[in-house]
Scaffold this motif. Structure first.
Motif, PDB file in Angstrom:
ATOM      1  N   TRP A  93       4.486   8.027   2.427  1.00  0.00           N
ATOM      2  CA  TRP A  93       3.714   7.181   1.530  1.00  0.00           C
ATOM      3  C   TRP A  93       3.219   5.897   2.187  1.00  0.00           C
ATOM      4  O   TRP A  93       2.449   5.155   1.585  1.00  0.00           O
TER       5      TRP A  93
ATOM      6  N   ARG B 154       2.130   4.623 -10.828  1.00  0.00           N
ATOM      7  CA  ARG B 154       2.441   4.683  -9.404  1.00  0.00           C
ATOM      8  C   ARG B 154       3.039   3.380  -8.866  1.00  0.00           C
ATOM      9  O   ARG B 154       3.647   3.359  -7.806  1.00  0.00           O
ATOM     10  N   ALA B 155       2.843   2.272  -9.587  1.00  0.00           N
ATOM     11  CA  ALA B 155       3.397   0.992  -9.144  1.00  0.00           C
ATOM     12  C   ALA B 155       4.878   0.849  -9.462  1.00  0.00           C
ATOM     13  O   ALA B 155       5.523  -0.104  -9.027  1.00  0.00           O
TER      14      ALA B 155
ATOM     15  N   VAL C 242       0.860  -1.179   0.000  1.00  0.00           N
ATOM     16  CA  VAL C 242       0.000   0.000   0.000  1.00  0.00           C
ATOM     17  C   VAL C 242       0.894   1.225   0.000  1.00  0.00           C
ATOM     18  O   VAL C 242       1.601   1.501   0.980  1.00  0.00           O
TER      19      VAL C 242
ATOM     20  N   GLY D  95      -1.858   5.197  -0.583  1.00  0.00           N
ATOM     21  CA  GLY D  95      -3.266   4.832  -0.648  1.00  0.00           C
ATOM     22  C   GLY D  95      -3.629   3.906  -1.790  1.00  0.00           C
ATOM     23  O   GLY D  95      -4.795   3.533  -1.936  1.00  0.00           O
ATOM     24  N   GLU D  96      -2.658   3.517  -2.612  1.00  0.00           N
ATOM     25  CA  GLU D  96      -2.916   2.602  -3.722  1.00  0.00           C
ATOM     26  C   GLU D  96      -2.304   1.243  -3.426  1.00  0.00           C
ATOM     27  O   GLU D  96      -1.229   1.146  -2.831  1.00  0.00           O
ATOM     28  N   ASN D  97      -2.988   0.194  -3.881  1.00  0.00           N
ATOM     29  CA  ASN D  97      -2.493  -1.165  -3.711  1.00  0.00           C
ATOM     30  C   ASN D  97      -1.648  -1.574  -4.912  1.00  0.00           C
ATOM     31  O   ASN D  97      -2.096  -1.435  -6.065  1.00  0.00           O
ATOM     32  N   VAL D  98      -0.460  -2.075  -4.637  1.00  0.00           N
ATOM     33  CA  VAL D  98       0.434  -2.544  -5.694  1.00  0.00           C
ATOM     34  C   VAL D  98       0.728  -4.015  -5.464  1.00  0.00           C
ATOM     35  O   VAL D  98       1.211  -4.408  -4.398  1.00  0.00           O
TER      36      VAL D  98
END
Length: 387
Positions: free
Chosen positions: A316, A344-345, A282, A285-288
């Motif tokens: 982050w 973002r990943a 995470v 706020g994004e899941n990678v």
């Protein structure tokens, strides 16, 4: 109730042969259940040696990928179902070559499947590690039809070429499991004429129970709404022994086992394993999913192995970082090459290593790698606001 006998192994063919004999007797109900231990491991705790139900033939320990190792109770009926289903899928019963540690479920299964065929397995001497030349020599001597490997071993055998590759091609089937491998490695092996069969499973399912994305006979695969994989059917273990959490016990649901892996169905109806739920990073706020980034890195020229983890970051939450193995690689160039397609990943840094830290039978040790990268890169990462 049945007694439990600890069986130490040290990587030698002699220790593997003794385990095979005792395990085969346990499978036939003629001896105690076996509890194999690996080189240098302490004797099993007393609670693991208490009598077990009559149908339990073996107790194997997991590699502890998400925490402490757990002891898994394997019924004789489940082990037989696994051997029978494997034979129906990959070919008639035949002799197996043991190239994996015998105390892990995949190694134990090699011994039992060969016994099931009525021919003792040919066992490599692993006390000095896995050697491609020794693998090739034993293949020629033993006349084995089948073997099981992990990706790191397959890479080394392909790299060796020559007589080693000829030996690899000679098998009726080469099972590949134990750790995630990339599509490029599959394609490379199959292009070289290796009769590769990819497998997915775990100690709790008597080892591999999904071959080339399709469940073996008697095995079911379901996906929960969040993508969690649930495996069921005849090869599921009887549960855990010893002290485990309530969540671990709850993973066994009737004749099913709720894994910690995420999956999806491909257009042709095959199971695609996307990675472990607890490996998801995470960041902002994004899941990678690490597997997505690893596939992008492995598609780059010269990259043989890749592992992606998240290191702590105060802003982050975590930063995506990667380690790769290969010849003549430049980490920053690799990062720049994959960044446009990942957004973002994209990894914040790519470190080139001589080898990835491994655990068990060849799985990347993400915890050790995370600690190493956090120590070596953490200061520079946290000192930058670049995304």
């Amino acid at each position: 109730m049945r007694a439990v006998e600890p069986v130490p192994t040290d990587g030698s063919p002699q220790a593997a042969a003794r385990l095979a004999e005792l395990a085969a007797a346990a499978l036939d109900g003629e001896g105690p259940a076996v509890l194999p231990t690996g080189p240098g491991e302490p004797p099993p705790a007393s609670d693991l040696l208490a009598p077990v139900d009559d149908d339990v033939a073996a107790i194997v320990t997991t590699t502890g990928s998400t925490g402490d190792a757990k002891a898994v109770l394997l019924p004789a009926s489940a082990l037989r179902a696994s051997a029978d289903a494997t034979s129906r899928r990959i070919g008639p019963p035949g002799r197996w070559l043991l190239a994996l540690p015998a105390h892990h479920v995949a190694g134990l299964q090699v011994l039992l499947r060969s016994a099931h065929a009525g021919r003792p397995a040919a066992a490599m001497d692993l006390r000095e590690g896995f050697r491609p030349d020794a693998f090739a020599a034993l293949t020629g001597e033993a006349g084995a039809a089948y073997t099981s490997l992990v990706p790191t071993q397959l890479v080394r055998l392909l790299d060796a070429g020559g007589d080693v590759l000829d030996a690899l091609r000679s098998f009726t089937a080469v099972l590949l499991g134990g750790a995630a491998a990339d599509v490029a490695l599959f394609e490379r092996a199959r292009a070289a004429g290796v009769p590769l069969v990819t497998t997915y499973g775990m100690s709790e399912t008597c080892g591999g129970c999904v071959y080339d994305g399709r469940p073996l006979d008697g095995v079911t695969v379901d996906l929960e709404p969040d993508g969690r994989i649930v495996l069921g059917g005849a090869t599921v273990a009887a549960g855990y022994r010893g002290a485990v959490s309530e969540a671990d016990r709850a993973a066994f649901t009737g004749d099913g086992f709720r894994t910690n892996d995420l999956g999806a169905w491909s257009p042709d109806g095959r199971l695609a394993v996307l990675g472990r739920a607890d490996d998801v990073i995470v960041t902002g706020g994004e899941n990678v999913a690490p597997a997505t980034v690893e596939r992008a890195l492995l598609a780059q020229d010269g990259v043989r192995e890749a592992c992606v983890v998240g290191v702590p970051d105060p802003e982050w939450g975590a930063r995506v970082v990667a380690a790769v193995v290969g010849d003549g690689l430049d980490g920053e160039a690799l990062r720049a090459a994959v960044a446009p397609g990942l957004g973002r990943a994209a990894p914040r840094a790519v470190t080139v290593l001589d080898a990835l830290p491994l655990r068990g039978i060849g799985k990347p040790d993400r915890a050790a790698l995370r600690t190493y990268l956090d120590d070596s890169l953490g200061g520079s990462l946290r000192g930058s606001d670049r995304t």
